[in-house]
Design a protein around this motif. Sequence first.
Motif, PDB file in Angstrom:
ATOM      1  N   GLY A  26       0.723  -1.067  -0.142  1.00 17.54           N
ATOM      2  CA  GLY A  26       0.112   0.044   0.015  1.00 17.54           C
ATOM      3  C   GLY A  26       1.029   1.325   0.077  1.00 17.54           C
ATOM      4  O   GLY A  26       0.656   2.161  -0.796  1.00 17.54           O
ATOM      5  N   LEU A  27       1.821   1.237   0.877  1.00 16.03           N
ATOM      6  CA  LEU A  27       2.959   2.486   0.960  1.00 16.03           C
ATOM      7  C   LEU A  27       3.729   2.442   0.041  1.00 16.03           C
ATOM      8  O   LEU A  27       4.922   3.339  -0.023  1.00 16.03           O
ATOM      9  N   ARG A  28       4.372   0.996  -0.330  1.00 20.83           N
ATOM     10  CA  ARG A  28       5.530   0.777  -1.325  1.00 20.83           C
ATOM     11  C   ARG A  28       6.625   1.218  -0.465  1.00 20.83           C
ATOM     12  O   ARG A  28       7.517   1.686  -1.254  1.00 20.83           O
ATOM     13  N   MET A  29       6.821   0.661   0.634  1.00 20.53           N
ATOM     14  CA  MET A  29       7.906   0.825   1.477  1.00 20.53           C
ATOM     15  C   MET A  29       8.494  -0.829   1.990  1.00 20.53           C
ATOM     16  O   MET A  29       8.637  -1.164   3.015  1.00 20.53           O
ATOM     17  N   PRO A  30       8.987  -1.383   1.057  1.00 17.27           N
ATOM     18  CA  PRO A  30       9.459  -2.743   1.410  1.00 17.27           C
ATOM     19  C   PRO A  30      10.616  -2.859   2.299  1.00 17.27           C
ATOM     20  O   PRO A  30      10.332  -3.855   3.071  1.00 17.27           O
ATOM     21  N   ARG A  31      11.533  -2.089   2.562  1.00 16.31           N
ATOM     22  CA  ARG A  31      12.444  -1.989   3.731  1.00 16.31           C
ATOM     23  C   ARG A  31      11.649  -1.955   4.978  1.00 16.31           C
ATOM     24  O   ARG A  31      11.908  -2.834   5.978  1.00 16.31           O
ATOM     25  N   LEU A  32      10.886  -1.019   5.133  1.00 17.90           N
ATOM     26  CA  LEU A  32      10.086  -0.705   6.370  1.00 17.90           C
ATOM     27  C   LEU A  32       9.363  -1.915   6.743  1.00 17.90           C
ATOM     28  O   LEU A  32       8.974  -2.127   7.685  1.00 17.90           O
ATOM     29  N   SER A  33       8.604  -2.407   5.495  1.00 13.06           N
ATOM     30  CA  SER A  33       7.580  -3.672   5.794  1.00 13.06           C
ATOM     31  C   SER A  33       8.552  -4.837   6.311  1.00 13.06           C
ATOM     32  O   SER A  33       7.857  -5.566   7.069  1.00 13.06           O
ATOM     33  N   THR A  34       9.719  -4.895   5.867  1.00 11.69           N
ATOM     34  CA  THR A  34      10.308  -6.079   6.625  1.00 11.69           C
ATOM     35  C   THR A  34      10.517  -5.833   7.846  1.00 11.69           C
ATOM     36  O   THR A  34      10.500  -6.896   8.768  1.00 11.69           O
ATOM     37  N   VAL A  35      11.060  -4.785   8.383  1.00 10.11           N
ATOM     38  CA  VAL A  35      11.273  -4.513   9.703  1.00 10.11           C
ATOM     39  C   VAL A  35       9.857  -4.776  10.396  1.00 10.11           C
ATOM     40  O   VAL A  35       9.760  -5.246  11.683  1.00 10.11           O
ATOM     41  N   VAL A  36       8.807  -4.448  10.040  1.00  5.63           N
ATOM     42  CA  VAL A  36       7.641  -4.493  10.574  1.00  5.63           C
ATOM     43  C   VAL A  36       7.059  -6.121  10.809  1.00  5.63           C
ATOM     44  O   VAL A  36       6.831  -6.650  11.904  1.00  5.63           O
ATOM     45  N   LEU A  37       7.422  -6.777   9.578  1.00  9.70           N
ATOM     46  CA  LEU A  37       7.063  -8.179   9.551  1.00  9.70           C
ATOM     47  C   LEU A  37       8.106  -9.226  10.710  1.00  9.70           C
ATOM     48  O   LEU A  37       7.649  -9.942  11.037  1.00  9.70           O
ATOM     49  N   LEU A  38       9.137  -8.732  10.805  1.00 11.90           N
ATOM     50  CA  LEU A  38      10.270  -9.077  11.706  1.00 11.90           C
ATOM     51  C   LEU A  38       9.432  -9.063  13.119  1.00 11.90           C
ATOM     52  O   LEU A  38      10.137  -9.840  14.032  1.00 11.90           O
ATOM     53  N   LEU A  39       8.569  -8.393  13.167  1.00 16.50           N
ATOM     54  CA  LEU A  39       7.929  -8.447  14.605  1.00 16.50           C
ATOM     55  C   LEU A  39       7.072  -9.570  14.946  1.00 16.50           C
ATOM     56  O   LEU A  39       6.751  -9.681  16.145  1.00 16.50           O
ATOM     57  N   THR A  40       6.677 -10.357  14.105  1.00 16.88           N
ATOM     58  CA  THR A  40       5.755 -11.229  14.176  1.00 16.88           C
ATOM     59  C   THR A  40       6.148 -12.364  14.959  1.00 16.88           C
ATOM     60  O   THR A  40       5.512 -13.120  15.970  1.00 16.88           O
ATOM     61  N   PRO A  41       7.658 -12.892  14.784  1.00 17.43           N
ATOM     62  CA  PRO A  41       8.089 -13.767  15.946  1.00 17.43           C
ATOM     63  C   PRO A  41       8.163 -13.374  17.326  1.00 17.43           C
ATOM     64  O   PRO A  41       8.128 -14.002  18.273  1.00 17.43           O
ATOM     65  N   LEU A  42       8.186 -11.904  17.595  1.00 24.91           N
ATOM     66  CA  LEU A  42       8.235 -11.340  18.906  1.00 24.91           C
ATOM     67  C   LEU A  42       7.017 -11.670  19.586  1.00 24.91           C
ATOM     68  O   LEU A  42       6.875 -11.616  20.741  1.00 24.91           O
ATOM     69  N   VAL A  43       5.840 -11.470  18.757  1.00 28.67           N
ATOM     70  CA  VAL A  43       4.422 -11.982  19.462  1.00 28.67           C
ATOM     71  C   VAL A  43       4.581 -13.384  19.817  1.00 28.67           C
ATOM     72  O   VAL A  43       4.135 -13.705  21.010  1.00 28.67           O
ATOM     73  N   ASP A  44       5.364 -14.293  19.286  1.00 29.19           N
ATOM     74  CA  ASP A  44       5.265 -15.619  19.865  1.00 29.19           C
ATOM     75  C   ASP A  44       6.169 -15.727  21.174  1.00 29.19           C
ATOM     76  O   ASP A  44       5.997 -16.454  22.031  1.00 29.19           O
ATOM     77  N   LEU A  45       7.396 -14.908  21.136  1.00 28.08           N
ATOM     78  CA  LEU A  45       8.197 -14.866  22.033  1.00 28.08           C
ATOM     79  C   LEU A  45       7.581 -14.228  23.702  1.00 28.08           C
ATOM     80  O   LEU A  45       7.805 -14.619  24.486  1.00 28.08           O
ATOM     81  N   VAL A  46       6.581 -13.294  23.492  1.00 24.82           N
ATOM     82  CA  VAL A  46       5.855 -12.777  24.414  1.00 24.82           C
ATOM     83  C   VAL A  46       4.958 -13.778  25.044  1.00 24.82           C
ATOM     84  O   VAL A  46       5.104 -13.799  26.154  1.00 24.82           O
ATOM     85  N   LEU A  47       4.387 -14.502  24.172  1.00 26.53           N
ATOM     86  CA  LEU A  47       3.332 -15.795  24.570  1.00 26.53           C
ATOM     87  C   LEU A  47       4.273 -16.581  25.588  1.00 26.53           C
ATOM     88  O   LEU A  47       3.832 -17.034  26.701  1.00 26.53           O
ATOM     89  N   LEU A  48       5.429 -16.986  24.655  1.00 22.79           N
ATOM     90  CA  LEU A  48       6.233 -17.987  25.536  1.00 22.79           C
ATOM     91  C   LEU A  48       6.748 -17.549  26.515  1.00 22.79           C
ATOM     92  O   LEU A  48       6.626 -18.331  27.816  1.00 22.79           O
ATOM     93  N   ALA A  49       7.109 -16.418  26.936  1.00 22.75           N
ATOM     94  CA  ALA A  49       7.636 -15.832  28.224  1.00 22.75           C
ATOM     95  C   ALA A  49       6.392 -15.668  29.108  1.00 22.75           C
ATOM     96  O   ALA A  49       6.774 -16.096  30.461  1.00 22.75           O
TER      97      ALA A  49
END
Length: 188
Positions: A26-49
């Motif tokens: 939508g915003l055509r910002m692939p580098r920023l989207s990669t940073v945002v998408l790298l947050l998905t494993p963080l969600v799992d780590l929160v639940l695990l913790a």
Amino acid sequence: MLYVVIIACEFAFWAVLFAGLFVRYGLRMPRLSTVVLLLTPLVDLVLLAVASWDLLSGGTANLAHSLAAIYLGYSLAYGKRHIGKLDRWFQARYARKRQQPVPVFQDMEKELPRSQRERRAWFRLLRMYLVLATLMGGAILLTGDPARTQALHAPLLIWTLIVLVDGVISFARRDEPAAPAGADRAGS
């Protein structure tokens, strides 16, 4: 409280995923989207913790702890697949919106014989099981108190049976032999 964390993590996973793909297409910002998408494993780590902290601080295992292990197993075994499908959907949607050629995606797995598809699905299920069994088994061993982790035994046994039965069915399946060339013209 763990139920709330599980629901919040599920919501956060999808919110981060949609946000990352919107930023990419939508915003055509692939580098920023990669940073945002790298947050998905963080969600799992929160639940695990949170689940680990609950058990290690003296809590008693219940259905929520089993659900957390299942959620994490599912996320690790199937997450990449879901992200890929959603990524292709976003890519096609924004191509149509911008009146650009819609990319054609081939699902290579659909071209495989049914027996191979089922075996691949079983291996994904096995990956999920290995994660959830490791988490549940680890919780049982780390707490060192069978009375506090009794609620994990039945779900672990049920998932073990599910994986075994599905494996037997998946590997017992045989594809029908292809009809010989010209067999459809027999009797003409």
